[in-house]
Design a protein around this motif. Structure first.
Motif, PDB file in Angstrom:
ATOM      1  N   GLY A  30      -0.952  -4.904   1.341  1.00  0.00           N
ATOM      2  CA  GLY A  30      -0.307  -3.698   1.809  1.00  0.00           C
ATOM      3  C   GLY A  30       1.193  -3.763   1.947  1.00  0.00           C
ATOM      4  O   GLY A  30       1.786  -2.892   2.547  1.00  0.00           O
ATOM      5  N   PHE A  31       1.870  -4.749   1.437  1.00  0.00           N
ATOM      6  CA  PHE A  31       3.335  -4.878   1.474  1.00  0.00           C
ATOM      7  C   PHE A  31       3.886  -4.768   2.888  1.00  0.00           C
ATOM      8  O   PHE A  31       5.063  -4.531   3.089  1.00  0.00           O
ATOM      9  N   GLY A  32       3.034  -4.826   3.899  1.00  0.00           N
ATOM     10  CA  GLY A  32       3.515  -4.594   5.250  1.00  0.00           C
ATOM     11  C   GLY A  32       3.630  -3.118   5.595  1.00  0.00           C
ATOM     12  O   GLY A  32       3.880  -2.761   6.740  1.00  0.00           O
ATOM     13  N   ILE A  33       3.458  -2.251   4.600  1.00  0.00           N
ATOM     14  CA  ILE A  33       3.564  -0.807   4.869  1.00  0.00           C
ATOM     15  C   ILE A  33       2.160  -0.218   4.995  1.00  0.00           C
ATOM     16  O   ILE A  33       1.812   0.433   5.971  1.00  0.00           O
ATOM     17  N   LEU A  34       1.361  -0.503   3.945  1.00  0.00           N
ATOM     18  CA  LEU A  34       0.006   0.028   3.922  1.00  0.00           C
ATOM     19  C   LEU A  34      -0.887  -0.844   4.800  1.00  0.00           C
ATOM     20  O   LEU A  34      -0.550  -1.997   5.085  1.00  0.00           O
ATOM     21  N   PRO A  35      -2.017  -0.322   5.243  1.00  0.00           N
ATOM     22  CA  PRO A  35      -2.946  -1.168   6.004  1.00  0.00           C
ATOM     23  C   PRO A  35      -3.447  -2.319   5.128  1.00  0.00           C
ATOM     24  O   PRO A  35      -3.616  -2.164   3.918  1.00  0.00           O
ATOM     25  N   LYS A  36      -3.691  -3.461   5.767  1.00  0.00           N
ATOM     26  CA  LYS A  36      -4.092  -4.649   5.023  1.00  0.00           C
ATOM     27  C   LYS A  36      -5.582  -4.589   4.689  1.00  0.00           C
ATOM     28  O   LYS A  36      -6.389  -4.215   5.545  1.00  0.00           O
ATOM     29  N   GLU A  63      -9.834   2.476  -0.472  1.00  0.00           N
ATOM     30  CA  GLU A  63      -8.712   1.642  -0.909  1.00  0.00           C
ATOM     31  C   GLU A  63      -8.868   1.207  -2.363  1.00  0.00           C
ATOM     32  O   GLU A  63      -8.087   0.403  -2.856  1.00  0.00           O
ATOM     33  N   THR A  64      -9.905   1.717  -3.032  1.00  0.00           N
ATOM     34  CA  THR A  64     -10.157   1.270  -4.402  1.00  0.00           C
ATOM     35  C   THR A  64      -8.986   1.578  -5.324  1.00  0.00           C
ATOM     36  O   THR A  64      -8.783   0.911  -6.329  1.00  0.00           O
ATOM     37  N   TRP A  65      -8.188   2.579  -4.934  1.00  0.00           N
ATOM     38  CA  TRP A  65      -7.054   2.928  -5.794  1.00  0.00           C
ATOM     39  C   TRP A  65      -6.136   1.736  -6.014  1.00  0.00           C
ATOM     40  O   TRP A  65      -5.509   1.611  -7.058  1.00  0.00           O
ATOM     41  N   ARG A  66      -6.106   0.811  -5.045  1.00  0.00           N
ATOM     42  CA  ARG A  66      -5.226  -0.356  -5.226  1.00  0.00           C
ATOM     43  C   ARG A  66      -5.706  -1.209  -6.395  1.00  0.00           C
ATOM     44  O   ARG A  66      -4.915  -1.728  -7.168  1.00  0.00           O
TER      45      ARG A  66
END
Lengths: 394, 401
Positions: free
Chosen positions: B180-186, B85-88
């Motif tokens: 995660g905007f509710g779309i991506l995993p938190k 998830e580092t890309w975030r």
């Protein structure tokens, strides 16, 4: 309600525009919101406490504490009460704040004066010192002192010796005094000498002003004190106190005064960190004095140091005192960081009490009360001092 | 005193110009270092101190074993943020680069220096030997991004308002990106850590405490006694107690006060604590600004027929805030430094992570290296902020009063 209906009848504006009523309604609404919110929180807390089976109240202060405190200024056993433990915590806070304030003032003064020095090199050193130590967090500095300087010190048998001081991972031992027999007599004679010295100083100063000749009043006063000190030495046969250099004996220090690593770390961290702020305050204060004042002093033929002492500083002190007070308060509040290095002051002991007695609300209330008292006392004292400094003006 | 102008007193004719400023190495040395005997002694002592400190610091830096930082660099920077998830985090950094670059183009001045320092930090991390290749590529991309947006910012002046909006929305955007905007995993907040957490706590506290501070300052000057006394008590109470007790209150007592119904994460509790704490201090700064506004401004606004809300919002507050911006930045610096305190209540921000690292037996005795590295990071960012504050003071002319 009747008031409102009366207003509707008259020509005065409707109540939602009435300048007298609106503020009252607003305040009532505000108060209701605040009270309701507060009630909600307290209700929740009481419910929560009831569920865990705890009650509210300060009666637990009389229970046995059961934990030990390594640095207690008054006699303390684990069998003593929570109240006494908290009192010791408070005394420890005062101890670090007291020494911290004295040392940081001295260091801050030195750094501040160096920063203003004509010597380019010295002024730059002071500038770099200020930049480095005020731009790193206090807690990081305290951790460096504690984990990277005082804890890795050698074992007590191989204690590092610098001058008369001994450094080990158990703590730092510094030379300390021991009272001798004639100390009471010494004290009395010293007080007497102070009174006589003051009298002589006044007398010589008066003579100097009358005759216009240099009479060296301060030298005279000093002479009186020295002479009486010699007399008391002859009378009592020894000095009032003897200084003992510490030495290592078995698993401990013999003689001297031992500072624990935690205390040394918190004290050094606080002193160095706060001194940078005090240095800047002193510089701002001295720069804040009108330039004409120093020029006038020069025109009168005063030496630089005399001008600083007699002309600049008395005026600068008025600018300096208010921010200085808040730095002293900051130092006292920051001493709470000692909880991270195991020096047991009020927050640290309050924390232990909180966990052990299961009284979070009471323990935190005590901490808050202690700090608020300190703040209040310091501000009162400094306000008084400030007033004195203001009166000197004209 | 060597070049006293020779005024001919008897004739009074010669008008002598100001004495020539002596220049040159010799006279500079004389006035600044070797003028008088005390000065010479001071110079010698200072030189000795400098040599001693520089020698020992240099010796330590070059002989110390810095592998502890190399191995734990990732931990210290982002904590246990999952690798996939580092890309975030990188997206957030790219956003910062773009914003910095375009602000540099749009406003020049202070933003130029800030962008250059951040870009410089990226260049420095680029040449660190232990950075992985793909990380290097991303860093290069960031640096290019800064310059690209600098050029865009210089060309397109219309971007000012969108860029400002993005700056304001930046923190909520980043936090919702992590959530995660509710779309991506938190990515759960309890695994946020390292310098990332430091920055998040500091920026949330700074952004949220400012409006709260303005409200408290206005409240304290309000004519309504209930509001006024509430604000006074709040401000003085918070200012009277140490930050660490407030953090304890929020870590230990917030769950108690909120009941079991609401679950607040550790990180959020710390953020709330910091916000409420620094709001009290900011309020005092802003109150100072409000007091510095002359009465004439209020009266002029009233004469123009503005009601009290408009008077405050359009006339008094803008001037007051402008006057206290440097003081507020000073407050922001101390919030940033104080984030290190959350290490005491068990969060693993930069300092807490450092403590975890030295607790690892594999890195026994590396305390000095780890803490010096942490101190260095704090130092860079605090110095940058205090530099910005000094620049602002000059450009706003607020220091001159």
């Amino acid at each position: 309600m009747s008031e409102l209906s009366n207003q509707k009848k008259s020509i005065s504006p409707p109540f939602w525009r009435n300048k007298k009523i609106i503020p009252i309604i607003l305040q009532v609404v505000f108060a209701i919101i605040v009270l309701a919110f507060g009630y909600l929180l307290i209700d929740n807390a009481l419910n929560g406490l009831r569920q865990i089976g705890l009650q509210l109240g300060f009666d637990f202060l009389a229970n046995t504490a059961g934990f030990s405190i390594s640095e207690a200024m008054i006699d303390y056993q684990p069998t003593d009460t929570y109240g006494k433990a908290l009192l010791i915590g408070m005394l420890n806070t005062l101890r670090v704040a007291f020494f911290g304030i004295i040392l940081t003032t001295i260091l801050g003064l030195i750094v501040g004066l160096s920063r203003m020095s004509n010597n380019w090199l010295l002024s730059k050193i002071a500038g770099v010192y200020i930049e480095i130590f005020r731009n790193t967090p206090l807690l990081v500095q305290i951790f460096i002192w504690f984990y990277a300087v005082f804890l890795p010190m050698p074992k007590i048998q191989e204690a590092l010796q610098i001058g008369p001081m001994l450094f080990s991972n158990r703590g730092t031992a510094i030379p300390w005094y021991e009272k001798n027999q004639g100390i009471l007599l010494w004290g009395i004679l010293f007080l007497v000498s102070l009174v006589i010295a003051l009298f002589v100083y006044r007398l010589m100063l008066k003579k100097q002003i009358e005759s216009g000749k240099k009479n060296f009043p301060s030298l005279w006063a000093l002479g009186v004190i020295v002479v009486i000190a010699i007399i008391s030495y002859v009378v009592t046969g020894n000095t009032p106190v003897t200084f003992h250099a510490p030495s290592v004996a078995g698993n401990g220090f013999d003689g001297g005064f031992v500072l624990s690593p935690g205390f040394s770390a918190i004290l050094l961290g606080l002193v160095i960190y706060t001194s940078t702020f005090i240095a800047e305050i002193i510089r701002a204060g001295v720069n804040g004095v009108n330039k004409g004042q120093s020029e006038a002093a020069k025109a009168l033929g005063l030496k630089n140091s005399t001008a600083l002492r007699l002309v600049i500083f008395p005026q600068a002190i008025r600018i300096i005192i208010p921010p200085l007070t808040s730095q002293y308060l900051n130092l006292t509040k920051n001493s709470s960081l000692a909880v991270a290095v195991g020096y047991q002051e009020i927050v640290s002991i309050g924390n232990t009490v909180m966990n052990q007695a299961g009284r979070p609300i009471e323990a935190i209330a005590i901490m808050i009360a202690v700090y608020l008292t300190f703040s209040l006392i310091t501000s009162l004292f400094m306000n008084y001092f400030n007033k004195k400094a203001q009166l000197v003006e004209r | 005193m060597n070049n006293e102008p020779q005024i001919n007193v008897t004739t009074g004719t010669s008008v002598v110009g100001p004495p020539k400023k002596t220049v040159g190495v010799g006279s500079w040395l004389k006035t600044n270092l070797f003028g008088t005997w005390p000065n010479i002694i001071l110079t010698i002592v200072s030189t000795a101190i400098i040599l001693y400190v520089v020698f020992h610091t240099g010796k330590f830096i070059f002989t110390a074993d810095w592998t502890v930082i190399e191995t734990n660099f990732r931990l210290l920077m982002v904590g246990q943020f999952p690798l996939e998830e580092t890309w975030r985090v990188w997206v957030a950094i790219f956003l910062i680069s773009a914003l910095l670059g375009s602000s540099w183009g749009l406003w020049q001045g202070v933003m130029k220096h800030v962008a250059l320092v951040i870009g410089g930090l990226m260049v420095v991390s680029l040449v660190l030997p232990f950075i992985q290749t793909n990380t290097r590529l991303i860093l290069v991309g960031n640096i290019i991004c800064i310059f690209l947006f600098y050029i865009i910012g210089r060309k397109v002046k219309k971007l000012k308002i969108p860029v400002l909006l993005l700056w304001i929305l930046f923190i909520p955007l980043v936090i919702s990106l992590f959530n995660g905007f509710g779309i991506l995993p938190k990515v759960n907040s309890n695994i946020w850590g390292g310098f990332l957490l430091t920055l998040l706590i500091a920026s949330v506290a700074i952004v949220c405490s400012f409006p709260l501070g303005v409200l408290l300052a206005l409240g304290r000057r309000s004519k309504l006694p209930v509001v006024k006394w509430f604000c006074i008590i709040y401000i003085e109470l918070i200012r009277g107690i140490p930050l660490i007790t407030i953090l304890f209150v929020f870590q230990l007592m917030l769950p108690l006060f909120l009941g079991n119904s609401i679950d607040v994460s550790n990180v959020l509790r710390a953020m709330v604590g910091f916000t409420l704490f620094s709001a009290a201090y900011l309020a005092e700064n802003i109150r100072g600004g409000l007091q510095s506004i002359p009465r004439g401004q209020f009266e002029a606004a009233q004469a123009l027929g503005l009601n009290s809300t408009y008077t405050m919002g359009f006339v008094v507050l803008p001037q007051a805030i402008k006057a206290v911006i440097p003081a507020c930045v000073g407050q922001f610096i101390s919030i940033f430094k104080d984030t290190s305190l959350v290490a005491i209540v068990g969060l693993t921000e930069l300092l807490g992570m450092g403590q975890k690292v030295i607790a690892n037996p594999a890195f026994l005795g590396k305390n000095m290296e780890v803490f010096l590295f942490i101190a260095f990071i704090y130092f860079i960012f605090c110095s940058l902020m205090s530099y910005v504050s000094r620049r602002l003071e000059n450009t706003l002319g607020a220091g001159e009063r």
